[in-house]
Design a protein around this motif. Structure first.
Motif, mmCIF file in Angstrom:
data_model
loop_
_atom_site.group_PDB
_atom_site.id
_atom_site.type_symbol
_atom_site.label_atom_id
_atom_site.label_comp_id
_atom_site.label_asym_id
_atom_site.label_seq_id
_atom_site.Cartn_x
_atom_site.Cartn_y
_atom_site.Cartn_z
ATOM 1 N N TRP A 139 31.803 33.462 55.254
ATOM 2 C CA TRP A 139 31.363 34.267 54.131
ATOM 3 C C TRP A 139 30.142 33.685 53.463
ATOM 4 N N ALA A 192 28.090 39.482 46.792
ATOM 5 C CA ALA A 192 28.434 40.655 47.594
ATOM 6 C C ALA A 192 27.275 41.649 47.531
ATOM 7 N N SER A 243 27.427 44.859 47.407
ATOM 8 C CA SER A 243 27.722 46.057 46.615
ATOM 9 C C SER A 243 29.058 45.881 45.900
ATOM 10 N N ARG A 244 29.315 46.767 44.937
ATOM 11 C CA ARG A 244 30.601 46.755 44.224
ATOM 12 C C ARG A 244 31.747 47.003 45.203
ATOM 13 N N ASN A 245 31.585 48.007 46.067
ATOM 14 C CA ASN A 245 32.641 48.320 47.033
ATOM 15 C C ASN A 245 32.957 47.125 47.920
ATOM 16 N N GLN A 246 31.918 46.414 48.374
ATOM 17 C CA GLN A 246 32.147 45.251 49.228
ATOM 18 C C GLN A 246 32.870 44.153 48.454
ATOM 19 N N LEU A 285 34.931 44.527 45.960
ATOM 20 C CA LEU A 285 36.325 44.940 45.794
ATOM 21 C C LEU A 285 37.108 44.806 47.099
ATOM 22 N N GLN A 286 36.480 45.125 48.230
ATOM 23 C CA GLN A 286 37.144 44.948 49.524
ATOM 24 C C GLN A 286 37.447 43.477 49.786
ATOM 25 N N TRP A 287 36.479 42.609 49.491
ATOM 26 C CA TRP A 287 36.705 41.174 49.696
ATOM 27 C C TRP A 287 37.795 40.659 48.769
ATOM 28 N N GLN A 288 37.807 41.146 47.514
ATOM 29 C CA GLN A 288 38.858 40.732 46.589
ATOM 30 C C GLN A 288 40.223 41.121 47.149
ATOM 31 N N HIS A 289 40.322 42.330 47.670
ATOM 32 C CA HIS A 289 41.575 42.801 48.265
ATOM 33 C C HIS A 289 41.978 41.918 49.458
ATOM 34 N N THR A 290 40.997 41.501 50.253
ATOM 35 C CA THR A 290 41.260 40.637 51.398
ATOM 36 C C THR A 290 41.826 39.284 50.955
#
Length: 110
Positions: free
Chosen positions: A75, A93, A95-98, A100-105
């Motif tokens: 990363w 990151a 973008s915001r979406n990325q 949030l996806q990484w946080q979820h991961t």
């Protein structure tokens, strides 16, 4: 093709618990104009923060990099200007979406 030698600084550190928060750094004009940026702020518990301080002290101010690896994926390979002594670090990151996806991961399922 160019191959660069890799020199391990010691045993890899594995952090098993941490707080993970998504932040937006607002756009700015000083000292250089930049767009808003999204980051993940990783906050380690005290015992693991001590380990982070130790490894970042070894590389601070050098050209050595620390690999941040999650789930087998690299990363980040940041250069460390000074030791990270507060038990926190950030991962940028795109973008915001990325973010949030990484946080979820990084967060285990509830």
């Amino acid at each position: 093709t160019c191959a660069l030698p890799i020199y391990p600084l010691g045993e890899p550190l594995t952090f098993t618990t941490a707080g993970v928060a998504v932040y937006q750094q607002p756009a700015g004009n000083e000292p250089v104009k930049h767009a808003a940026m999204w980051t993940l702020r990783i906050t380690l518990p005290a015992a693991e923060a001590t380990e982070l301080t130790a490894i970042t002290t070894k590389v601070a101010g050098t050209q050595d990099q620390i690999a941040i690896i999650v789930g087998g994926q690299t990363w980040g390979l940041p250069l460390t200007k000074s030791p990270l002594s507060q038990g926190q670090f950030v991962i940028g990151a795109p973008s915001r979406n990325q973010a949030l996806q990484w946080q979820h991961t990084l967060l285990p399922p509830a």
